[in-house]
Scaffold this motif. Structure first.
Motif, mmCIF file in Angstrom:
data_model
loop_
_atom_site.group_PDB
_atom_site.id
_atom_site.type_symbol
_atom_site.label_atom_id
_atom_site.label_comp_id
_atom_site.label_asym_id
_atom_site.label_seq_id
_atom_site.Cartn_x
_atom_site.Cartn_y
_atom_site.Cartn_z
ATOM 1 N N SER A 183 0.916 -1.332 -0.049
ATOM 2 C CA SER A 183 -0.084 0.166 -0.023
ATOM 3 C C SER A 183 0.960 1.285 0.005
ATOM 4 O O SER A 183 1.868 1.259 0.785
ATOM 5 C CB SER A 183 -0.913 0.096 1.299
ATOM 6 O OG SER A 183 -1.666 -1.161 1.395
ATOM 7 N N HIS A 184 0.436 2.235 -1.021
ATOM 8 C CA HIS A 184 1.305 3.353 -0.897
ATOM 9 C C HIS A 184 0.384 4.634 -0.499
ATOM 10 O O HIS A 184 -0.826 4.483 -1.184
ATOM 11 C CB HIS A 184 1.946 3.685 -2.245
ATOM 12 C CG HIS A 184 2.823 4.795 -2.306
ATOM 13 N ND1 HIS A 184 2.346 6.326 -2.316
ATOM 14 C CD2 HIS A 184 4.204 4.960 -2.307
ATOM 15 C CE1 HIS A 184 3.584 7.040 -2.247
ATOM 16 N NE2 HIS A 184 4.613 6.160 -2.347
ATOM 17 N N PHE A 208 -0.319 6.518 -4.308
ATOM 18 C CA PHE A 208 -0.366 5.793 -5.411
ATOM 19 C C PHE A 208 -1.380 4.742 -5.547
ATOM 20 O O PHE A 208 -1.688 4.472 -6.692
ATOM 21 C CB PHE A 208 1.195 5.475 -5.941
ATOM 22 C CG PHE A 208 2.162 6.504 -5.970
ATOM 23 C CD1 PHE A 208 1.798 7.903 -6.165
ATOM 24 C CD2 PHE A 208 3.436 6.314 -5.540
ATOM 25 C CE1 PHE A 208 2.719 8.838 -6.120
ATOM 26 C CE2 PHE A 208 4.469 6.987 -5.574
ATOM 27 C CZ PHE A 208 4.111 8.557 -6.218
ATOM 28 N N ARG A 240 -2.734 0.556 -4.190
ATOM 29 C CA ARG A 240 -2.376 -0.591 -3.645
ATOM 30 C C ARG A 240 -2.448 -1.786 -4.650
ATOM 31 O O ARG A 240 -2.961 -1.863 -5.715
ATOM 32 C CB ARG A 240 -3.400 -1.218 -2.498
ATOM 33 C CG ARG A 240 -3.407 -0.185 -1.447
ATOM 34 C CD ARG A 240 -4.138 -1.066 -0.361
ATOM 35 N NE ARG A 240 -5.488 -1.408 -0.750
ATOM 36 C CZ ARG A 240 -6.730 -0.753 -0.549
ATOM 37 N NH1 ARG A 240 -6.488 0.344 0.421
ATOM 38 N NH2 ARG A 240 -8.045 -1.030 -0.794
ATOM 39 N N VAL A 260 -4.545 -5.175 -9.076
ATOM 40 C CA VAL A 260 -3.706 -3.613 -8.730
ATOM 41 C C VAL A 260 -4.922 -2.645 -8.458
ATOM 42 O O VAL A 260 -5.963 -2.617 -9.153
ATOM 43 C CB VAL A 260 -2.965 -2.872 -9.867
ATOM 44 C CG1 VAL A 260 -2.561 -1.761 -9.401
ATOM 45 C CG2 VAL A 260 -1.767 -4.110 -9.963
ATOM 46 N N PRO A 300 -5.294 1.232 -8.425
ATOM 47 C CA PRO A 300 -4.563 2.489 -8.454
ATOM 48 C C PRO A 300 -5.144 3.673 -7.840
ATOM 49 O O PRO A 300 -6.559 3.509 -7.654
ATOM 50 C CB PRO A 300 -4.498 2.747 -10.159
ATOM 51 C CG PRO A 300 -5.007 1.398 -10.722
ATOM 52 C CD PRO A 300 -5.817 0.943 -9.616
ATOM 53 N N GLU A 310 2.455 6.398 -10.876
ATOM 54 C CA GLU A 310 3.965 6.174 -10.146
ATOM 55 C C GLU A 310 3.879 4.922 -9.598
ATOM 56 O O GLU A 310 4.791 4.588 -8.764
ATOM 57 C CB GLU A 310 4.148 7.261 -9.524
ATOM 58 C CG GLU A 310 4.372 8.359 -10.337
ATOM 59 C CD GLU A 310 5.354 9.683 -9.777
ATOM 60 O OE1 GLU A 310 6.546 9.326 -9.228
ATOM 61 O OE2 GLU A 310 5.219 10.724 -9.587
ATOM 62 N N LEU A 311 2.668 4.116 -9.256
ATOM 63 C CA LEU A 311 2.570 2.795 -8.781
ATOM 64 C C LEU A 311 3.489 1.832 -9.673
ATOM 65 O O LEU A 311 3.720 0.504 -9.157
ATOM 66 C CB LEU A 311 1.219 2.360 -8.519
ATOM 67 C CG LEU A 311 0.934 1.217 -7.585
ATOM 68 C CD1 LEU A 311 1.399 1.176 -6.188
ATOM 69 C CD2 LEU A 311 -0.715 0.691 -7.720
#
Length: 307
Positions: A67-68, A71, A73, A84, A86, A95-96
């Protein structure tokens, strides 16, 4: 929905998104090591009973959730698929993408028991040579210098290795995009023009294209140079053999902190030993810190490869 087909590290990759820098094969992929799906879907907030490596990474032997905060998961499952979610408004990877192709693909391969090295590689006289070492050791810079000297690129940062009983292991091509610090790119004359784009936000690196079709198939891996920069006048190369060589190679695994929680150590150690069984050379390379010494370092590497 459009579907995109690629080859990476000997795997057939089917993706819901375009993946810049990856090769699109024409016809069936020869010697395919398996199929990987990267698709859009719902991802959980957490995996029950998972090991938490950090605030954004949860791992079980057959799963990895990343997880970001900005961006999105992705969820890696069973060595076969990356689901994904996004965070971008248009639903693109954005940018993921580098995280999916880095940590995500590493998790896929470790779940499959595959061997990955944190290294860059090029083809020299029909065989592969890899440069491993810690962050900032100069792996990508040496690869860029070899490419400028006419050697086809095979991988930057992530090398896919396949042991072969009684022979040199094979290195599968996965060139992707070359990431260089601005001073390295400037020293090599690669910092100008539209090809030099910024990498993931905050990285401070330039991202340059590599020829994804330069090496269409695997090559025998003849040598792994383990790099360190030093305040010396000329490069020094030291051969490492026996258990010390296996130990040195084990320290170059890509995403080693994934290996234990995924229960992969027991399968990877025999593969490391098998990799050494066919004559692969492990060499410690101390290289001068000066960019002006790059020709000396390349000459030393070429001397070993052609000996």
């Amino acid at each position: 929905m459009a579907s995109y087909r690629y080859a990476r590290g000997g795997f057939e990759v089917e993706s819901d998104w375009p993946l810049p820098g990856l090769a699109s094969p024409v016809g069936p992929l020869q010697g395919s090591r398996g199929h990987v799906s990267i698709r859009r879907g719902d991802t959980p907030d957490e995996i029950p009973h998972a090991v938490r490596l950090d605030s954004g990474t949860q791992i079980l032997p057959d799963q990895m959730l990343f997880s970001h905060p900005r961006f999105g998961r992705f969820w890696v499952r069973g060595g076969e698929e990356v689901i994904v979610t996004p965070a971008t408004a248009d639903g693109g990877l954005g940018e993921l993408g580098p995280f999916v192709l880095g940590a995500g693909f590493a998790a896929i391969c470790i779940q499959r028991g595959q061997l990955l090295l944190h290294a860059s590689a090029a083809a020299v006289d029909g065989r592969a040579v890899a440069f491993a070492g810690p962050k900032g050791a100069g792996k990508s810079t040496l690869l860029a210098a070899l490419v400028q000297a006419g050697c086809p690129p095979m991988a930057d940062d992530l090398c896919f290795i396949e042991p072969v009983a009684g022979a040199l292991p094979r290195l599968w091509p996965a060139p992707g995009r070359l990431r260089l610090k601005p001073d390295s790119a400037q020293a090599l004359g690669l910092d100008a023009g539209p090809a030099a784009d910024r990498e993931v936000s905050g990285s401070g690196k330039l991202e340059l294209p590599l020829d994804a079709l330069a090496c269409p198939d695997a090559m025998p891996l003849a040598a792994v140079f383990i790099l360190r920069l030093a305040d010396i006048c000329a490069p020094r190369i030291e051969a490492v053999e026996g258990p010390a060589a296996i130990a040195d190679l084990a320290q170059q695994l890509f995403r080693p902190h994934f290996v234990l929680p995924m229960g992969a150590l027991a399968s990877l150690m025999p593969r490391l030993a098998q990799t050494m069984g066919g004559g692969l050379r492990i060499l410690r390379l101390a290289a001068p810190r000066r960019y002006a010494a790059l020709p000396q370092t390349l000459a030393a590497v070429n001397g070993v490869m052609r000996a």
